[in-house]
Design a protein around this motif. Structure first.
Motif, PDB file in Angstrom:
ATOM      1  N   THR A  68       0.836  -1.204   0.000  1.00 47.37           N
ATOM      2  CA  THR A  68       0.000   0.000   0.000  1.00 47.37           C
ATOM      3  C   THR A  68       0.868   1.250   0.000  1.00 47.37           C
ATOM      4  OG1 THR A  68      -1.831  -1.119   1.133  1.00 47.37           O
ATOM      5  CG2 THR A  68      -1.762   1.280   1.261  1.00 47.37           C
ATOM      6  N   GLU A  69       1.974   1.219   0.753  1.00 50.92           N
ATOM      7  CA  GLU A  69       2.880   2.363   0.769  1.00 50.92           C
ATOM      8  C   GLU A  69       3.404   2.671  -0.628  1.00 50.92           C
ATOM      9  OE1 GLU A  69       4.194   4.604   3.182  1.00 50.92           O
ATOM     10  OE2 GLU A  69       2.316   3.936   4.093  1.00 50.92           O
ATOM     11  N   TRP A  78       2.819   6.061  -2.828  1.00 50.06           N
ATOM     12  CA  TRP A  78       3.931   6.838  -3.386  1.00 50.06           C
ATOM     13  C   TRP A  78       3.710   7.097  -4.877  1.00 50.06           C
ATOM     14  CZ3 TRP A  78       8.331   3.431  -0.914  1.00 50.06           C
ATOM     15  CH2 TRP A  78       8.365   3.669   0.462  1.00 50.06           C
ATOM     16  N   LEU A  79       3.276   6.072  -5.605  1.00 50.43           N
ATOM     17  CA  LEU A  79       3.014   6.247  -7.034  1.00 50.43           C
ATOM     18  C   LEU A  79       1.869   7.227  -7.259  1.00 50.43           C
ATOM     19  CD1 LEU A  79       3.358   2.541  -8.252  1.00 50.43           C
ATOM     20  CD2 LEU A  79       5.033   4.380  -8.459  1.00 50.43           C
ATOM     21  N   GLU A  80       0.883   7.190  -6.375  1.00 53.10           N
ATOM     22  CA  GLU A  80      -0.234   8.131  -6.476  1.00 53.10           C
ATOM     23  C   GLU A  80       0.240   9.556  -6.219  1.00 53.10           C
ATOM     24  OE1 GLU A  80      -4.703   7.528  -5.173  1.00 53.10           O
ATOM     25  OE2 GLU A  80      -3.496   8.117  -3.438  1.00 53.10           O
ATOM     26  N   GLN A  81       1.088   9.726  -5.227  1.00 53.36           N
ATOM     27  CA  GLN A  81       1.627  11.061  -4.952  1.00 53.36           C
ATOM     28  C   GLN A  81       2.498  11.551  -6.093  1.00 53.36           C
ATOM     29  OE1 GLN A  81       3.633  10.282  -1.270  1.00 53.36           O
ATOM     30  NE2 GLN A  81       1.831  10.652   0.008  1.00 53.36           N
ATOM     31  N   THR A 129       1.413  -1.611 -14.096  1.00 53.40           N
ATOM     32  CA  THR A 129       2.762  -2.105 -14.412  1.00 53.40           C
ATOM     33  C   THR A 129       3.421  -2.714 -13.183  1.00 53.40           C
ATOM     34  OG1 THR A 129       3.010  -0.411 -16.128  1.00 53.40           O
ATOM     35  CG2 THR A 129       5.024  -1.467 -15.316  1.00 53.40           C
ATOM     36  N   PHE A 130       3.316  -2.000 -12.059  1.00 51.58           N
ATOM     37  CA  PHE A 130       3.918  -2.500 -10.825  1.00 51.58           C
ATOM     38  C   PHE A 130       3.229  -3.783 -10.367  1.00 51.58           C
ATOM     39  CE2 PHE A 130       4.412  -2.535  -6.172  1.00 51.58           C
ATOM     40  CZ  PHE A 130       5.792  -2.514  -6.085  1.00 51.58           C
ATOM     41  N   ALA A 131       1.916  -3.863 -10.497  1.00 51.01           N
ATOM     42  CA  ALA A 131       1.174  -5.065 -10.104  1.00 51.01           C
ATOM     43  C   ALA A 131       1.568  -6.257 -10.973  1.00 51.01           C
ATOM     44  CB  ALA A 131      -0.322  -4.808 -10.193  1.00 51.01           C
ATOM     45  N   LEU A 132       1.731  -6.029 -12.287  1.00 53.40           N
ATOM     46  CA  LEU A 132       2.144  -7.118 -13.179  1.00 53.40           C
ATOM     47  C   LEU A 132       3.571  -7.575 -12.859  1.00 53.40           C
ATOM     48  CD1 LEU A 132       0.669  -5.875 -16.585  1.00 53.40           C
ATOM     49  CD2 LEU A 132      -0.080  -7.869 -15.269  1.00 53.40           C
ATOM     50  N   TRP A 133       4.424  -6.638 -12.540  1.00 56.85           N
ATOM     51  CA  TRP A 133       5.793  -6.994 -12.144  1.00 56.85           C
ATOM     52  C   TRP A 133       5.770  -7.834 -10.860  1.00 56.85           C
ATOM     53  CZ3 TRP A 133       9.794  -3.381  -9.452  1.00 56.85           C
ATOM     54  CH2 TRP A 133      11.035  -4.035  -9.395  1.00 56.85           C
ATOM     55  N   THR A 134       4.882  -7.472  -9.954  1.00 58.53           N
ATOM     56  CA  THR A 134       4.738  -8.236  -8.714  1.00 58.53           C
ATOM     57  C   THR A 134       4.249  -9.652  -9.006  1.00 58.53           C
ATOM     58  OG1 THR A 134       4.220  -6.191  -7.510  1.00 58.53           O
ATOM     59  CG2 THR A 134       3.632  -8.280  -6.447  1.00 58.53           C
ATOM     60  N   GLY A 135       3.250  -9.775  -9.881  1.00 52.56           N
ATOM     61  CA  GLY A 135       2.758 -11.103 -10.250  1.00 52.56           C
ATOM     62  C   GLY A 135       3.825 -11.934 -10.940  1.00 52.56           C
ATOM     63  N   ALA A 176      -1.208 -10.343  -9.658  1.00 55.87           N
ATOM     64  CA  ALA A 176      -1.181  -8.931 -10.049  1.00 55.87           C
ATOM     65  C   ALA A 176      -2.503  -8.255  -9.696  1.00 55.87           C
ATOM     66  CB  ALA A 176      -0.904  -8.802 -11.543  1.00 55.87           C
ATOM     67  N   LEU A 177      -3.612  -8.941  -9.973  1.00 53.30           N
ATOM     68  CA  LEU A 177      -4.929  -8.382  -9.655  1.00 53.30           C
ATOM     69  C   LEU A 177      -5.107  -8.237  -8.147  1.00 53.30           C
ATOM     70  CD1 LEU A 177      -7.736  -7.479 -10.608  1.00 53.30           C
ATOM     71  CD2 LEU A 177      -8.455  -9.878 -10.488  1.00 53.30           C
ATOM     72  N   ALA A 178      -4.637  -9.226  -7.385  1.00 51.14           N
ATOM     73  CA  ALA A 178      -4.743  -9.157  -5.926  1.00 51.14           C
ATOM     74  C   ALA A 178      -3.932  -7.995  -5.382  1.00 51.14           C
ATOM     75  CB  ALA A 178      -4.276 -10.473  -5.306  1.00 51.14           C
ATOM     76  N   THR A 179      -2.738  -7.782  -5.931  1.00 52.41           N
ATOM     77  CA  THR A 179      -1.903  -6.664  -5.486  1.00 52.41           C
ATOM     78  C   THR A 179      -2.553  -5.334  -5.826  1.00 52.41           C
ATOM     79  OG1 THR A 179       0.086  -8.008  -5.856  1.00 52.41           O
ATOM     80  CG2 THR A 179       0.386  -5.625  -5.657  1.00 52.41           C
ATOM     81  N   TYR A 180      -3.034  -5.217  -7.052  1.00 46.76           N
ATOM     82  CA  TYR A 180      -3.700  -3.983  -7.479  1.00 46.76           C
ATOM     83  C   TYR A 180      -4.943  -3.719  -6.638  1.00 46.76           C
ATOM     84  CZ  TYR A 180      -6.401  -0.778 -10.403  1.00 46.76           C
ATOM     85  OH  TYR A 180      -7.144   0.291 -10.861  1.00 46.76           O
ATOM     86  N   GLY A 181      -5.752  -4.757  -6.441  1.00 45.78           N
ATOM     87  CA  GLY A 181      -7.007  -4.588  -5.711  1.00 45.78           C
ATOM     88  C   GLY A 181      -6.784  -4.259  -4.249  1.00 45.78           C
ATOM     89  N   ASN A 182      -5.889  -4.998  -3.596  1.00 48.53           N
ATOM     90  CA  ASN A 182      -5.686  -4.810  -2.155  1.00 48.53           C
ATOM     91  C   ASN A 182      -4.930  -3.532  -1.834  1.00 48.53           C
ATOM     92  OD1 ASN A 182      -7.023  -7.174  -1.556  1.00 48.53           O
ATOM     93  ND2 ASN A 182      -5.171  -8.400  -1.430  1.00 48.53           N
ATOM     94  N   ALA A 183      -3.817  -3.292  -2.548  1.00 52.20           N
ATOM     95  CA  ALA A 183      -2.960  -2.161  -2.215  1.00 52.20           C
ATOM     96  C   ALA A 183      -3.374  -0.870  -2.914  1.00 52.20           C
ATOM     97  CB  ALA A 183      -1.507  -2.484  -2.573  1.00 52.20           C
TER      98      ALA A 183
END
Length: 462
Positions: free
Chosen positions: A115-116, A120-123, A157-163, A197-204
């Motif tokens: 989430t952090e 950061w990406l949102e900021q 992109t970050f979520a896909l990299w995580t997956g 990737a979807l779980a990371t995007y959805g949760n964080a």
């Protein structure tokens, strides 16, 4: 009475979700949180790329049913080590929670860490807290579309990299990278890459604090591990009240130290007001401490209006951080860690199972000898091919014969070899109905690597 007066009143049992816009803050605790994020994410994203002794350092090879962890290779037969690790993790959680509350949630929980990054990406794309709030309330303009698109692009992109990295722990990551480039992936690889990737995007990215508030079970049972001497983040009500700001503060006789700036609320990632007391929504990230300390410093007042403390300390009672509960947890934790380490050091690369022949108790070979027949299963849990010798003890003069005129057993890494064995004994020595003997399997080139199993041996009782 009019119809309007008798009209039923509709009440909603659910509160509409209000988006939380956490404000960026600097301070000693936030520095530690960011350091924890960098370390933990660095381990996650870089570890699969590390090689160790010619193999991927961390690889959970499910098709081959083996798990490489640096120089250690574990097999399904080593399930006890997984069970021990889970027990150690549970007691570590109990210990640190009894000691310092939700320390895990605020600094090391994957939900908090990812989430952090998404914040950061949102900021980076939408600006600080005020700009993000203004952007969301404003009409759709070209700038808003570009900022929202940039944020979603970075998030996805970050979520896909995580997956991709997650799958890289189960499929050699260098091969996976080539397969992704050529789009030559297996069904399960595609599923888990996009699912994680979807779980990371959805949760964080989307749910964020809602995971902590409504989905995480830890928030519900944490109270059972707290007591009045647990370190928690608390607002010093005696010092801070009555809270006042501006003109009212200047005119008051004895205002509290809290100037009601609400910065502690603005920086909270779950959107709570710590001044309302301890709440299960608090994840102990300590952002409110850093924000309040900064305000106190600017205002010329002592820091610590919001701080890590205990209920006893707030009530003016003695506090004992080291107490029977934490001592017991620590002793149990250290005992488990020591047992785990000793078990790993003494772990044999041989797994064996001896199954008695159920068709007969024993066979009479000649006037002086009987034999029992068994099926011996030997698995090589090492990383190289090996040869094994088989022996038996428990009755004087036991001899072992392997099937197919073998003198040793050979097995490749991960191979399970099944061999019939005959164990012979002298009638006069095996003179009870049931004996207990021990069958041993030892590597020919390393007699310290040995596995044993006790079995029943039927004797000649006439």
């Amino acid at each position: 009475m009019s119809d309007q007066d008798t009209k039923p009143i509709e009440l909603s049992l659910y509160k509409a979700h209000e988006k939380v816009y956490p404000r960026e803050i600097k301070g000693r605790f936030q520095f530690k949180r960011k350091l924890a994020v960098w370390v933990l994410l660095g381990i996650f994203y870089l570890l699969p790329w590390l090689n160790w002794a010619g193999e991927q350092a961390i690889l959970f090879d499910l098709p081959q049913r083996r798990f490489h962890i640096f120089s250690l290779t574990l097999w399904p037969q080593d399930f006890i080590f997984l069970a021990l690790m889970l027990i150690i993790a549970a007691f570590a959680l109990f210990f640190f929670t009894a000691l310092a509350g939700r320390l895990w949630c605020g600094f090391a929980c994957p939900q908090t860490v990812w989430t952090e990054v998404f914040i950061w990406l949102e900021q980076l794309t939408e600006g600080n807290r005020n700009k993000r709030m203004k952007l969301d309330k404003g009409p759709w303009t070209r700038e808003k579309v570009m900022r929202k698109f940039s944020k979603q692009f970075l998030w996805i992109t970050f979520a896909l990299w995580t997956g991709f990295t997650f799958v890289g722990f189960f499929t050699p990551i260098r091969e996976l990278a080539i397969n992704v480039w050529e789009w030559d992936l297996g069904t399960w690889e595609i599923f888990w890459l996009f699912f994680y990737a979807l779980a990371t995007y959805g949760n964080a990215g989307f749910l964020r604090e809602q995971v902590c508030l409504y989905m995480c079970p830890y928030a519900r049972f944490q109270g059972a591990m707290f007591d009045k001497e647990t370190l928690i983040i608390s607002y010093d009500e005696k010092r801070g009240e009555p809270r006042m700001r501006g003109k009212h503060r200047r005119e008051a006789d004895a205002p509290g130290d809290c100037i009601d700036c609400t910065l502690c609320v603005q920086v909270c990632p779950t959107g709570i007001d710590i001044r309302d007391g301890l709440q299960y929504e608090c994840i102990a990230c300590a952002a409110c401490i850093d924000a309040c300390d900064e305000v106190m410093e600017i205002s010329g007042m002592p820091k610590g209006l919001i701080k890590y403390t205990t209920e006893n300390a707030l009530e003016g009672k003695p506090t004992h951080i080291i107490r029977p509960r934490t001592i017991v947890y620590f002793i149990i934790l250290m005992t488990l860690v020591s047992s785990f380490g000793i078990a790993l050091v003494k772990r044999s690369s041989i797994d064996m199972n001896v199954i008695p022949d159920r068709n007969s108790f024993y066979r009479v070979i000649d006037a002086n000898t009987i034999e029992n027949v068994y099926t011996l299963k030997v698995m090589n849990k090492g990383k190289a091919s090996a040869q094994y010798l088989v022996s038996a003890s428990g009755i004087d003069g036991l001899t072992v014969e392997l099937g197919l005129n073998q003198t040793t057993i050979e097995a490749d890494p991960g191979q399970l070899v099944t061999v019939p064995i005959k164990i012979q004994a002298d009638k006069s020595l095996a003179n009870k109905k049931i004996h207990t003997i021990e069958v041993s399997v030892v590597k020919t080139d390393d007699d310290s690597d040995e596995a044993t199993e006790k079995v029943k041996y039927f004797g000649y009782d006439k």
